[in-house]
Design a protein around this motif. Structure first.
Motif, PDB file in Angstrom:
ATOM      1  N   ILE A  78       0.843  -1.207   0.000  1.00  0.00           N
ATOM      2  CA  ILE A  78       0.000   0.000   0.000  1.00  0.00           C
ATOM      3  C   ILE A  78       0.874   1.251   0.000  1.00  0.00           C
ATOM      4  N   LYS A  79       1.911   1.239   0.815  1.00  0.00           N
ATOM      5  CA  LYS A  79       2.837   2.375   0.861  1.00  0.00           C
ATOM      6  C   LYS A  79       3.508   2.589  -0.492  1.00  0.00           C
ATOM      7  N   ALA A  80       3.948   1.504  -1.123  1.00  0.00           N
ATOM      8  CA  ALA A  80       4.603   1.607  -2.432  1.00  0.00           C
ATOM      9  C   ALA A  80       3.633   2.128  -3.491  1.00  0.00           C
ATOM     10  N   TYR A  81       2.368   1.681  -3.408  1.00  0.00           N
ATOM     11  CA  TYR A  81       1.350   2.179  -4.350  1.00  0.00           C
ATOM     12  C   TYR A  81       1.212   3.694  -4.228  1.00  0.00           C
ATOM     13  N   LYS A  82       1.070   4.176  -3.004  1.00  0.00           N
ATOM     14  CA  LYS A  82       0.870   5.607  -2.786  1.00  0.00           C
ATOM     15  C   LYS A  82       2.072   6.411  -3.272  1.00  0.00           C
ATOM     16  N   GLU A  83       3.266   5.897  -3.001  1.00  0.00           N
ATOM     17  CA  GLU A  83       4.477   6.611  -3.417  1.00  0.00           C
ATOM     18  C   GLU A  83       4.624   6.617  -4.931  1.00  0.00           C
ATOM     19  N   TYR A  84       4.356   5.490  -5.569  1.00  0.00           N
ATOM     20  CA  TYR A  84       4.562   5.399  -7.014  1.00  0.00           C
ATOM     21  C   TYR A  84       3.545   6.241  -7.781  1.00  0.00           C
ATOM     22  N   PHE A  85       2.265   6.129  -7.397  1.00  0.00           N
ATOM     23  CA  PHE A  85       1.228   6.828  -8.146  1.00  0.00           C
ATOM     24  C   PHE A  85       0.906   8.211  -7.577  1.00  0.00           C
ATOM     25  N   GLY A  86       1.576   8.591  -6.494  1.00  0.00           N
ATOM     26  CA  GLY A  86       1.317   9.898  -5.913  1.00  0.00           C
ATOM     27  C   GLY A  86      -0.113  10.044  -5.442  1.00  0.00           C
ATOM     28  N   SER A  87      -0.641   8.987  -4.866  1.00  0.00           N
ATOM     29  CA  SER A  87      -2.045   8.939  -4.479  1.00  0.00           C
ATOM     30  C   SER A  87      -2.182   8.897  -2.964  1.00  0.00           C
ATOM     31  N   GLU A  88      -3.289   9.462  -2.476  1.00  0.00           N
ATOM     32  CA  GLU A  88      -3.615   9.357  -1.058  1.00  0.00           C
ATOM     33  C   GLU A  88      -4.192   7.973  -0.732  1.00  0.00           C
ATOM     34  N   GLY A  89      -4.608   7.258  -1.774  1.00  0.00           N
ATOM     35  CA  GLY A  89      -5.126   5.905  -1.586  1.00  0.00           C
ATOM     36  C   GLY A  89      -6.487   5.852  -0.936  1.00  0.00           C
ATOM     37  N   GLU A  90      -7.305   6.892  -1.133  1.00  0.00           N
ATOM     38  CA  GLU A  90      -8.609   6.928  -0.478  1.00  0.00           C
ATOM     39  C   GLU A  90      -9.582   5.879  -1.017  1.00  0.00           C
ATOM     40  N   ASN A  91      -9.388   5.490  -2.272  1.00  0.00           N
ATOM     41  CA  ASN A  91     -10.330   4.555  -2.912  1.00  0.00           C
ATOM     42  C   ASN A  91      -9.693   3.212  -3.242  1.00  0.00           C
ATOM     43  N   ILE A  92      -8.630   2.870  -2.536  1.00  0.00           N
ATOM     44  CA  ILE A  92      -7.944   1.634  -2.894  1.00  0.00           C
ATOM     45  C   ILE A  92      -8.770   0.414  -2.493  1.00  0.00           C
ATOM     46  N   ARG A  93      -8.621  -0.630  -3.317  1.00  0.00           N
ATOM     47  CA  ARG A  93      -9.162  -1.943  -3.009  1.00  0.00           C
ATOM     48  C   ARG A  93      -8.023  -2.939  -3.204  1.00  0.00           C
ATOM     49  N   ILE A  94      -8.104  -4.057  -2.532  1.00  0.00           N
ATOM     50  CA  ILE A  94      -6.996  -5.012  -2.538  1.00  0.00           C
ATOM     51  C   ILE A  94      -7.483  -6.353  -3.067  1.00  0.00           C
ATOM     52  N   PHE A  95      -6.707  -6.928  -3.983  1.00  0.00           N
ATOM     53  CA  PHE A  95      -7.073  -8.200  -4.594  1.00  0.00           C
ATOM     54  C   PHE A  95      -5.896  -9.166  -4.533  1.00  0.00           C
ATOM     55  N   SER A  96      -6.234 -10.454  -4.576  1.00  0.00           N
ATOM     56  CA  SER A  96      -5.213 -11.503  -4.534  1.00  0.00           C
ATOM     57  C   SER A  96      -5.600 -12.628  -5.477  1.00  0.00           C
ATOM     58  N   ALA A  97      -4.609 -13.166  -6.150  1.00  0.00           N
ATOM     59  CA  ALA A  97      -4.812 -14.364  -6.973  1.00  0.00           C
ATOM     60  C   ALA A  97      -3.678 -15.338  -6.669  1.00  0.00           C
ATOM     61  N   PRO A  98      -4.008 -16.601  -6.387  1.00  0.00           N
ATOM     62  CA  PRO A  98      -2.988 -17.551  -5.945  1.00  0.00           C
ATOM     63  C   PRO A  98      -2.271 -18.258  -7.089  1.00  0.00           C
ATOM     64  N   GLY A  99      -1.101 -18.780  -6.754  1.00  0.00           N
ATOM     65  CA  GLY A  99      -0.500 -19.772  -7.620  1.00  0.00           C
ATOM     66  C   GLY A  99      -1.233 -21.089  -7.441  1.00  0.00           C
ATOM     67  N   ARG A 100      -0.870 -22.065  -8.230  1.00  0.00           N
ATOM     68  CA  ARG A 100      -1.558 -23.351  -8.133  1.00  0.00           C
ATOM     69  C   ARG A 100      -0.560 -24.489  -8.163  1.00  0.00           C
ATOM     70  N   THR A 101      -0.969 -25.595  -7.610  1.00  0.00           N
ATOM     71  CA  THR A 101      -0.186 -26.823  -7.723  1.00  0.00           C
ATOM     72  C   THR A 101      -1.026 -27.866  -8.455  1.00  0.00           C
TER      73      THR A 101
END
Length: 422
Positions: free
Chosen positions: A30-53
C-alpha cells in the motif's frame, strides 16, 4: 459455481505463522502504491490471486482430460484504484510499468510474451463476452515463483480478470469464465499454447477436480478435505532449472498426442480410448514414433489416476492418494517423458530432485514432477516428522529457500479485507 464476490481475510489465505509477515507485506505494498502513483489511496481496493499446484493429471488438460489441482498460499497481491481514464496501468514490484489503452485491444505481435499482452488479452476477452471493463491503476507484489510450475502467468491473468469482475461487474463473473478468458489471453495474445488447468485452479481455489471433456462447460468439483488431518505437508522444490528455449519441448507434448488422435479422425485423445491405441499400435509407432504412442498411453492412465486421487481424498484414504501420486510421477518419467529435455541430457535437475526426495522420504510420502516439466520444480507430500530433514536435504543441493512448504488455500481470485484479526 460461485458468482458472488468473495471477500477474504488474511487468516483465511495464509498459514498462521506467516500472518505478521503477510500484514507487513500488504502494508508495504500500500505504501509503495501511494508513493509510485502519488495517491492518497482513499479509494484503494486489494485483490489476490494464488499460484496453483497440479496434484494429478500431468499434461492431460490440453486433450480434454481430467486434472486435480489446488490453489496455494503463494500469491500475487494488487493494490488497486479505479480511474475514469480508459487505461490500465500496473506497476509490478521490480519491473517497469505496464500500460494499455482499452480503446486498442488488437493483438500486438511485438507484445508476445509480455505482461502487456496478458492485460490486453484479458480486457479483450471481457469485451467479447459482453462484460464491462474500465480503467484502473495498480501496484502488485508477488511471491509466486516464476518458472516454478505454480503458474505465475495464470495467477496474473486471473488477478486482472478478478479486478475487472469486482470493480466493473459487481464481482458476478464466475471463476470459470475468468479462467477461460485468462486462457484466451495466454493462448492468443501472449503466444503460449497452454491448457485451461492453470487458470482454472488459480481462479476457483481449494482442491479442484476438473473434467475438460467439454472445454466450454468443464465439470468442476471442489473436493472439501481437511488436508492437515493427514499429517503431511505439500512441498514444492525449485531445482533451479532454466526454462529458456523449452517452448518446443512443451508444445511437442500436445502436438504428439493430438497427432495420434487425428489418426482416428478426432481432435483429441479424449474422443478415443486406450484400446484404440493398443489395437493400432504398430501402425501408430511407424507413423508417429514410439514417444508419441507412449505419451498417448500416459494420457489414458493419468485420467484414471485423477479419479483415483479424488476418490481417495473423499474417503480419507491418504495412503491410496500417495500411491496414486507416486504412480503419476512414474508415468510422467517413463511414458510422458517430461522430466528432462531430450536435447539437453547434461542438465537433469528434476531427476536429481526426485532421487533426493526418494532418499529423504524413507519410503514414506510421495513425489513427482510438478507442472509442465523439463525444468523447474518437483512436488512432494512429506510427513510432518520428516519436513525438517526433507527441507535440509533439498537445500543442500538446490540452495537456501529452494524448498517451499505450502498451505492449500481455500479461495481463488478474491478481494482481500485487511481487518485486525489478532
Amino acid at each position: 459455481m460461485i458468482t458472488k464476490p468473495i471477500i477474504a481475510k488474511l487468516n483465511e489465505l495464509y498459514k498462521e505463522e506467516t500472518l505478521e509477515a503477510q500484514r507487513l507485506r500488504y502494508e508495504n505494498a500500500i505504501k509503495a502504491y501511494k508513493e509510485y502513483f502519488g495517491s492518497e489511496g482513499e479509494n484503494i481496493r486489494i485483490f489476490s490471486a494464488p499460484g496453483r499446484t497440479e496434484v494429478g493429471g500431468n499434461h492431460t488438460d490440453h486433450n480434454c482430460g481430467k486434472v486435480l489441482a489446488a490453489s496455494v498460499d503463494l500469491d500475487i497481491v494488487a493494490i488497486v484504484e479505479p480511474i475514469e481514464e480508459p487505461v490500465v496501468a500496473i506497476k509490478s514490484e521490480g519491473f517497469e510499468e505496464n500500460r494499455i489503452e482499452l480503446s486498442d485491444l488488437n493483438v500486438v505481435e511485438s507484445e508476445k510474451n509480455t505482461a502487456n499482452a496478458l492485460l490486453r488479452g484479458v480486457a479483450k476477452g471481457f469485451k467479447d463476452k459482453g462484460f464491462k471493463t474500465g480503467g484502473f491503476k495498480a501496484y502488485t507484489v508477488s511471491n509466486v515463483l516464476k518458472g516454478s510450475g505454480l503458474s505465475s502467468s495464470a495467477a496474473f491473468e486471473v488477478l486482472i480478470g478478478t479486478i475487472f469482475s469486482y470493480i466493473y461487474n459487481d464481482g458476478k463473473i464466475s471463476p470459470v469464465k475468468i479462467a477461460q478468458i485468462s486462457q484466451y489471453a495466454e493462448n492468443v495474445y501472449f503466444g503460449k499454447p497452454s491448457g485451461l488447468m492453470d487458470q482454472m485452479a488459480c481462479s476457483v481455489g481449494g482442491f479442484v477436480g476438473i473434467d475438460f471433456k467439454d472445454t466450454d462447460s468443464p465439470i468442476i468439483e471442489n473436493v472439501n478435505v481437511d488436508f492437515d488431518s493427514f499429517k503431511h505437508a505439500l512441498c514444492i522444490v525449485d531445482t533451479k532449472g532454466d526454462h529458456a528455449d523449452l517452448t518446443p519441448e512443451y508444445a511437442a507434448i500436445p502436438n504428439e498426442m493430438k497427432a495420434i488422435a487425428e489418426y482416428f479422425s478426432v481432435n483429441t485423445l479424449r474422443q478415443i480410448c486406450k484400446q484404440d491405441i493398443i489395437l493400432n499400435i504398430n501402425a501408430l509407432r511407424e507413423k508417429f514414433g514410439d514417444r508419441a504412442v507412449l505419451r498417448a498411453i500416459h494420457f489414458f492412465e493419468e485420467n484414471k489416476r485423477v479419479d483415483k486421487l479424488i476418490n481417495a481424498l473423499k474417503r480419507n484414504d491418504f495412503q491410496a492418494f500417495l500411491d496414486s501420486i507416486n504412480e503419476s510421477g512414474n508415468s510422467s518419467y517413463k511414458y510422458l517423458q517430461n522430466v528432462y529435455s531430450s536435447s539437453d541430457v547434461k542438465h537433469q535437475g528434476l531427476s536429481i530432485g526426485l532421487n533426493i526426495a526418494e532418499y529423504a522420504l524413507q519410503r514414506k510420502g510421495a513425489s513427482r514432477v510438478h507442472g509442465g516439466g523439463f525444468a523447474g520444480t518437483i512436488q512432494a507430500f512429506v510427513p510432518f516428522e520428516l519436513i525438517k530433514e526433507f527441507k535440509m536435504e533439498m537445500e543442500k543441493v538446490f540452495g537456501k529457500d529452494s524448498c517451499h512448504v505450502l498451505k492449500i488455500r481455500p479461495f481463488g481470485g478474491c478481494e482481500v479485507q485487511l481487518a485486525d484479526e489478532r
